[in-house]
Scaffold this motif. Structure first.
Motif, PDB file in Angstrom:
ATOM      1  N   VAL A  31      11.957 -25.651 -18.967  1.00 52.93           N
ATOM      2  CA  VAL A  31      11.343 -26.875 -18.435  1.00 52.93           C
ATOM      3  C   VAL A  31      12.442 -27.759 -17.864  1.00 52.93           C
ATOM      4  N   PRO A  32      12.478 -27.969 -16.544  1.00 54.96           N
ATOM      5  CA  PRO A  32      13.518 -28.822 -15.969  1.00 54.96           C
ATOM      6  C   PRO A  32      13.398 -30.265 -16.454  1.00 54.96           C
ATOM      7  N   ALA A  33      14.514 -30.972 -16.455  1.00 55.86           N
ATOM      8  CA  ALA A  33      14.510 -32.381 -16.825  1.00 55.86           C
ATOM      9  C   ALA A  33      13.592 -33.155 -15.885  1.00 55.86           C
ATOM     10  N   GLY A  34      12.755 -33.999 -16.459  1.00 55.67           N
ATOM     11  CA  GLY A  34      11.864 -34.833 -15.660  1.00 55.67           C
ATOM     12  C   GLY A  34      10.566 -34.180 -15.262  1.00 55.67           C
ATOM     13  N   ALA A  35      10.390 -32.890 -15.569  1.00 53.40           N
ATOM     14  CA  ALA A  35       9.152 -32.194 -15.209  1.00 53.40           C
ATOM     15  C   ALA A  35       8.038 -32.576 -16.178  1.00 53.40           C
ATOM     16  N   ILE A  36       6.806 -32.493 -15.689  1.00 50.87           N
ATOM     17  CA  ILE A  36       5.630 -32.662 -16.532  1.00 50.87           C
ATOM     18  C   ILE A  36       5.292 -31.307 -17.133  1.00 50.87           C
ATOM     19  N   GLU A  37       5.325 -31.202 -18.443  1.00 50.99           N
ATOM     20  CA  GLU A  37       4.919 -29.961 -19.103  1.00 50.99           C
ATOM     21  C   GLU A  37       3.480 -30.107 -19.578  1.00 50.99           C
ATOM     22  N   VAL A  38       2.605 -29.268 -19.056  1.00 52.67           N
ATOM     23  CA  VAL A  38       1.209 -29.324 -19.461  1.00 52.67           C
ATOM     24  C   VAL A  38       1.099 -28.808 -20.891  1.00 52.67           C
ATOM     25  N   THR A  39       0.562 -29.627 -21.765  1.00 53.36           N
ATOM     26  CA  THR A  39       0.384 -29.223 -23.152  1.00 53.36           C
ATOM     27  C   THR A  39      -0.842 -28.339 -23.267  1.00 53.36           C
ATOM     28  N   PRO A  40      -0.687 -27.109 -23.723  1.00 52.51           N
ATOM     29  CA  PRO A  40      -1.860 -26.235 -23.842  1.00 52.51           C
ATOM     30  C   PRO A  40      -2.878 -26.824 -24.811  1.00 52.51           C
ATOM     31  N   PRO A  41      -4.124 -26.962 -24.397  1.00 49.70           N
ATOM     32  CA  PRO A  41      -5.151 -27.436 -25.332  1.00 49.70           C
ATOM     33  C   PRO A  41      -5.453 -26.362 -26.363  1.00 49.70           C
ATOM     34  N   SER A  42      -6.135 -26.753 -27.422  1.00 49.62           N
ATOM     35  CA  SER A  42      -6.558 -25.742 -28.400  1.00 49.62           C
ATOM     36  C   SER A  42      -7.568 -24.816 -27.740  1.00 49.62           C
ATOM     37  N   LEU A  43      -7.414 -23.537 -28.002  1.00 49.11           N
ATOM     38  CA  LEU A  43      -8.241 -22.539 -27.339  1.00 49.11           C
ATOM     39  C   LEU A  43      -9.213 -21.904 -28.320  1.00 49.11           C
ATOM     40  N   PRO A  44     -10.452 -21.708 -27.879  1.00 52.78           N
ATOM     41  CA  PRO A  44     -11.425 -21.061 -28.755  1.00 52.78           C
ATOM     42  C   PRO A  44     -11.182 -19.562 -28.805  1.00 52.78           C
ATOM     43  N   GLY A  45     -11.805 -18.903 -29.742  1.00 61.01           N
ATOM     44  CA  GLY A  45     -11.831 -17.453 -29.705  1.00 61.01           C
ATOM     45  C   GLY A  45     -12.745 -17.006 -28.578  1.00 61.01           C
ATOM     46  N   GLY A  46     -12.775 -15.711 -28.355  1.00 65.97           N
ATOM     47  CA  GLY A  46     -13.678 -15.217 -27.327  1.00 65.97           C
ATOM     48  C   GLY A  46     -12.953 -14.626 -26.147  1.00 65.97           C
ATOM     49  N   PRO A  47     -13.656 -14.461 -25.013  1.00 66.91           N
ATOM     50  CA  PRO A  47     -13.086 -13.785 -23.852  1.00 66.91           C
ATOM     51  C   PRO A  47     -11.851 -14.504 -23.309  1.00 66.91           C
ATOM     52  N   VAL A  48     -10.917 -13.707 -22.814  1.00 66.51           N
ATOM     53  CA  VAL A  48      -9.688 -14.266 -22.244  1.00 66.51           C
ATOM     54  C   VAL A  48     -10.006 -15.212 -21.081  1.00 66.51           C
ATOM     55  N   ALA A  49     -10.966 -14.857 -20.231  1.00 62.99           N
ATOM     56  CA  ALA A  49     -11.288 -15.696 -19.074  1.00 62.99           C
ATOM     57  C   ALA A  49     -11.743 -17.082 -19.505  1.00 62.99           C
ATOM     58  N   ALA A  50     -12.525 -17.180 -20.579  1.00 55.87           N
ATOM     59  CA  ALA A  50     -12.976 -18.483 -21.060  1.00 55.87           C
ATOM     60  C   ALA A  50     -11.808 -19.299 -21.592  1.00 55.87           C
ATOM     61  N   ARG A  51     -10.880 -18.653 -22.261  1.00 53.73           N
ATOM     62  CA  ARG A  51      -9.696 -19.339 -22.765  1.00 53.73           C
ATOM     63  C   ARG A  51      -8.830 -19.815 -21.603  1.00 53.73           C
ATOM     64  N   MET A  52      -8.663 -18.948 -20.598  1.00 55.28           N
ATOM     65  CA  MET A  52      -7.896 -19.333 -19.416  1.00 55.28           C
ATOM     66  C   MET A  52      -8.538 -20.515 -18.706  1.00 55.28           C
ATOM     67  N   ASN A  53      -9.847 -20.537 -18.638  1.00 60.82           N
ATOM     68  CA  ASN A  53     -10.521 -21.614 -17.925  1.00 60.82           C
ATOM     69  C   ASN A  53     -10.227 -22.964 -18.561  1.00 60.82           C
ATOM     70  N   ARG A  54     -10.133 -22.996 -19.889  1.00 60.21           N
ATOM     71  CA  ARG A  54      -9.797 -24.258 -20.554  1.00 60.21           C
ATOM     72  C   ARG A  54      -8.367 -24.676 -20.211  1.00 60.21           C
ATOM     73  N   LEU A  55      -7.454 -23.732 -20.171  1.00 59.11           N
ATOM     74  CA  LEU A  55      -6.091 -24.045 -19.746  1.00 59.11           C
ATOM     75  C   LEU A  55      -6.076 -24.556 -18.311  1.00 59.11           C
ATOM     76  N   HIS A  56      -6.847 -23.918 -17.451  1.00 63.46           N
ATOM     77  CA  HIS A  56      -6.854 -24.292 -16.038  1.00 63.46           C
ATOM     78  C   HIS A  56      -7.408 -25.702 -15.823  1.00 63.46           C
ATOM     79  N   ARG A  57      -8.351 -26.103 -16.637  1.00 64.38           N
ATOM     80  CA  ARG A  57      -8.860 -27.475 -16.513  1.00 64.38           C
ATOM     81  C   ARG A  57      -7.753 -28.481 -16.813  1.00 64.38           C
TER      82      ARG A  57
END
Length: 264
Positions: A28-54
């Protein structure tokens, strides 16, 4: 450094994951915004990815000129959806050793990372929810550079569409981007477009290809002729190699070619 066209410097955003896998060593470069991964539910990978993408879309929408550093390509759907809120007529320039043009119907592996460009062009309906508001990019507004490593069905899909394919060459890219006209551009680069011999620890090395120096020239050439409003580097190294000095140096060189100057 502010861009002469937009007047804005790059806003660095880091999304430290590959699909739904958190990459704890992602640099992570200095001064960059690091997106904090939200808590992810169990289930399909695509649904978990979608929460990250939001979460990514929310961060990208807040800045003037995003430069996303990520561990995969599919998170680009979040970046593009957010940029489309300001620039609905966005064009895409995509540099990658792979086509990323597979779909669930034609993929032999089911690997979602190989579908990222197909996602942006509207070829994966139903794979994710539509809550990002992503609008399909017309094929005629997509330039795909290199793509030397294609599956047979993926090659056929590209041949049947209108995506413009060019070599990873500065002059060819400048000409193709110039043909897009005066439209805002989203510029995407997967590091595996670089010759595999220069990328120790890459997840998906694709053998001989353009050198890092040649790719730097490509990025500079695109930025010289295009109205690049957002950019994205898919830093697809293996989890235990993405934090290596070689990986950080490569990321730094690519971001500098775009006009940014990250400090690690």
């Amino acid at each position: 450094m502010p861009d002469q066209r937009t007047g804005h410097a790059w806003d660095l955003i880091v999304t430290p994951w590959h699909l739904d896998e958190h990459l704890s060593d992602f640099p992570v470069p200095a001064g960059a915004i690091e997106v904090t991964p939200p808590s992810l539910p169990g289930g399909p990978v695509a649904a978990r990815m979608n929460r990250l993408h939001r979460a990514v879309a929310d961060e990208v929408a807040r800045v003037a000129r995003p430069l996303v550093l990520s561990g995969d390509c599919p998170t680009s759907r979040a970046a593009v959806a957010a940029v489309q809120r300001r620039f609905p007529d966005l064009a895409v320039v995509w540099l990658d050793a792979h086509g990323d043009f597979n779909t669930p119907a034609i993929s032999t592996s089911g690997y979602l990372g190989g579908m990222a460009l197909a996602m942006l062009t509207g070829r994966t309906p139903g794979l994710f929810g539509d809550d990002l508001g992503l609008r399909p990019i017309p094929d005629a507004r997509v330039v795909l550079a290199d793509a030397r490593d294609l599956d047979p069905a993926e090659r056929d899909a590209l041949a049947a569409g209108r995506v413009r394919r060019v070599p990873a060459d500065p002059a060819a890219l400048a000409a193709a981007v110039g043909d897009l006209g005066s439209v805002p551009v989203y510029l995407h680069l997967d590091i595996d477009v670089i010759d595999g011999a220069e990328l120790p620890g890459a997840r998906f090395p694709s053998g001989p290809g353009p050198t890092l120096a040649q790719i730097e020239e490509c990025l500079s050439a695109i930025c010289a002729v295009a109205d690049v409003r957002a950019a994205y580097l898919a830093c697809a190294w293996l989890p235990d190699r993405v934090g290596d000095r070689a990986a950080r140096d490569t990321i730094a060189r690519l971001t500098r070619a775009l006009g940014a100057d990250p400090a690690y």
